[in-house]
Design a protein around this motif. Sequence first.
Motif, short mmCIF file in Angstrom:
data_model
loop_
_atom_site.label_atom_id
_atom_site.label_comp_id
_atom_site.label_asym_id
_atom_site.label_seq_id
_atom_site.Cartn_x
_atom_site.Cartn_y
_atom_site.Cartn_z
N ASN A 141 0.77 -1.26 -0.23
CA ASN A 141 0.04 0.03 0.02
C ASN A 141 0.83 1.20 0.08
N GLU A 142 0.20 2.51 -0.37
CA GLU A 142 0.97 3.52 -0.39
C GLU A 142 1.64 4.06 0.77
N LYS B 231 7.37 4.61 3.42
CA LYS B 231 8.22 4.35 4.35
C LYS B 231 9.47 3.80 3.63
N VAL B 232 9.44 2.60 2.58
CA VAL B 232 10.25 2.29 2.03
C VAL B 232 11.18 3.16 1.33
N PHE C 110 13.25 2.17 -7.15
CA PHE C 110 12.49 1.56 -6.25
C PHE C 110 10.96 1.83 -6.84
N GLY C 111 10.49 0.83 -7.51
CA GLY C 111 9.28 0.99 -8.49
C GLY C 111 8.26 0.23 -7.55
N VAL D 53 14.14 -3.53 7.02
CA VAL D 53 12.91 -4.03 7.39
C VAL D 53 12.91 -4.60 8.63
N ASP D 54 14.05 -5.58 8.87
CA ASP D 54 13.94 -6.21 10.42
C ASP D 54 14.23 -5.01 11.58
N LYS D 55 14.94 -3.84 11.07
CA LYS D 55 15.07 -2.82 12.06
C LYS D 55 14.00 -2.32 12.52
N TYR D 56 13.26 -1.75 11.46
CA TYR D 56 12.05 -0.56 11.64
C TYR D 56 10.86 -1.18 11.25
N GLY D 57 10.69 -2.28 10.64
CA GLY D 57 9.28 -2.94 10.71
C GLY D 57 8.44 -2.20 9.73
N PHE D 58 7.32 -2.26 9.96
CA PHE D 58 6.36 -1.69 9.00
C PHE D 58 5.05 -1.09 9.87
#
Lengths: 456, 456
Positions: free
Chosen positions: B367-368, B373-374, B389-390, B451-456
């Motif tokens: 999702n947006e 975040k990414v 980053f698409g 991703v592991d450090k910050y999560g979603f």
Amino acid sequence: MKYTIFLLAVLLSVSISAQTDAENIKKIYDASLSNGKSYEWLDYLSNGIGGRLSGSENAERAVQYTKAEMGKLGFDKVWLQPVMVPKWVRGNPEEAHIEMSNGKAIKVNICALGGSVATPDSGVTAEVIEVQGIDELEALGEAKLKGKIVFFNRPLDPTLINTFSAYGGAVDQRGGGARAASKYGAVGAIVRSMNLRLDDFPHTGGTRYGDQPVNERIPTAAISTNDAELLSKTLKTDTKVKFFFKQNPKQYDDVLSHNVIGEITGSEFPNEYIVVGGHLDSWDLGDGSHDDGAGCVQSMDVLRLLKLSGIKPKRTIRVVMFMNEENGLRGGTEYARVAKEKNENHIFALESDSGGFTPRGFIFDSNEERFNKVLQWKSLFEPYLIHFFGQGGSGADIGPLKSDSIVLAGLRPDSQRYFEYHHTSIDTFDAINKRELELGAATMTSLIYLVDKYGF
Amino acid sequence: MKYTIFLLAVLLSVSISAQTDAENIKKIYDASLSNGKSYEWLDYLSNGIGGRLSGSENAERAVQYTKAEMGKLGFDKVWLQPVMVPKWVRGNPEEAHIEMSNGKAIKVNICALGGSVATPDSGVTAEVIEVQGIDELEALGEAKLKGKIVFFNRPLDPTLINTFSAYGGAVDQRGGGARAASKYGAVGAIVRSMNLRLDDFPHTGGTRYGDQPVNERIPTAAISTNDAELLSKTLKTDTKVKFFFKQNPKQYDDVLSHNVIGEITGSEFPNEYIVVGGHLDSWDLGDGSHDDGAGCVQSMDVLRLLKLSGIKPKRTIRVVMFMNEENGLRGGTEYARVAKEKNENHIFALESDSGGFTPRGFIFDSNEERFNKVLQWKSLFEPYLIHFFGQGGSGADIGPLKSDSIVLAGLRPDSQRYFEYHHTSIDTFDAINKRELELGAATMTSLIYLVDKYGF
């Protein structure tokens, strides 16, 4: 209200212009990918002619071939610019082996470095001293080095993402190792190949004796990375190991050769010159497909791709095949000399001399103001995955054109594979990917289009 | 004042965090480029084992090998997840030729498409009708197609920069051509290989009969692009030309195989799962180095590279070698089924299945909010020339995990060379560049780290 309308008109015209640029650049890429000529030309240059070391018969054939091909492309003028070039000939295939103290000999792969003197007819045999760089020689001194073969074995740094930086961090051993070692009485210099990969192919490339008297010069050769590892390992267990190598290259008197130049006169600013080129000479081991046949044929296709895209140059564009980048830079030097003599106003020069791989961007040598102008064009390249606009370099052949009023640029293809092929027997046409080559040609043409349209 | 100090403290901590991230990512790349294991593993997977079609003995060897290797990497748990897979066997080498009306026969290069039925023992010989796509069949109808071999010859569009888009625009002929042609009484379907280059290597890949009764299925094969050009040209001058082909592949009952899974439990959020993987099966013609041995060994190196960089996962990371991506997607489907059954909270899955070439970025299915975040991490990748980053895709095997709460991602390497190797006999280890493979592993590991450090 008037002001608002004026502002809207300006914004609209900027937006239309950006749209036209995007459309024209799309036309250029489409033309290159569906109707490019670069691959066909390179096939002939590589397979029809082959390695093109300055002063060789092949180099002369390449001059005549590219002149003839450029003659078909609708330039206003195609000519040869005379330039005297060095002539060095490798001679017989080199021989080398490691001689263990138990008498066992292990054959290894070497090649004479460009410009090296010959060994005696019976070759050189001597004990080996391994160093990681020229700066270690002084501490070792004549006591340790006299009568020895110095083995320069500092590898390229694999952690550098740009492999040209890794190359730059090791190549002093090739360029200056022999001369430095000879000062301490060494009888030969063996240099680890400038290759990030472990394989069996030795990499040639120029060595420099400078003004050293010929009788003081010692022979020098590159050893493949696999054999460098083997030699180093052997030295760790057998300190009395000897190395034998034999080569008979020869330096001849300079001979006449040429830069090949095609020119189309600009319709609006004929006195502003834009140069795009590569170097036509190559080393002798392979056929010079990546270094730098690719850059030549990409440059040759620039005018054709502009025409196919319906774009007529406003400024004068010159396509230049420079001669003798590899061991003298005589072509680039002469081109700049003549340009200065004729007081030609060169505003931009672009060189492709980093292989025919997928283009990633450009590197610029420019003042900040002009670089900022170039940066405004960057987003036009994003649909083609061209993201890198860096500063601090361009190309060897166009370097002599440097002045306060010119922007110099170099195409930056993906660099990961380049130093597997560079200066080796496997820099051949089969290592070229047609699409990657064509993408490079389109990327160069698109930048030329923008510079031609907007100037500096 | 208090607020200002608070703000400064926040900014400082953000800045320190970004610095730490940059440093950790540098460590990851350094570790991969100077001490990576992916190339060594791939050497064994490709040269020691070879092609790994689902249900084959080689696929089983690959399961055992990767399980054993993962067992050495310090996972908390490594296990095999059972999954039933289709078993299709190519049989004898295919034979094919063009039969001119003057009796002359010209041998051509074909390969049966995956899943195709056999021809009769004596082969199929019939007149040929060339089409550019399935949509032409209806207008031709049974009158023109009955008893014929349909030749699907629409090429990949060379002007598309992303070659996967070009592939996507042509592959319906391979997947659905035979079934569609059989409805009009055609007796065979020959499909131009999914290859942008002209060469002699036919490309296999799955064809789909769906629920069509076995006795109505017609045999189908891919023809090399050079031979597709030849056949097309021949048809223009000789309308009575016939085509002969013979193949005896066989579909067996499903057999038991496995996904291979390694897991390390997160120190802070053990119930949040991160998946990284590739598919272990390959087609049978080559050794599957690019498709998808590369993605497997890159995934296997993720945990090792994190460890070498001193990073301890906060979330649970699973490395998954999916089985049967090529002709069934049974592994990916089963992994998602079990994950759902166990109510495991998968927050992120990353797949590498686009070849082992220089990484250029990622594509995300998200999702947006999460995509934004990414995007904040994008600049951390720029030193490694990762710029893309698409949005709008990920990978086939992780697709079944799709939900509102997960981010899916796919590594995007340079795509220019991929469809020269894809599904052919030349998708072999020698087409892999060690550094490019390692850069891919580092790029994947860096994203997993964030991703592991910050999560979603």
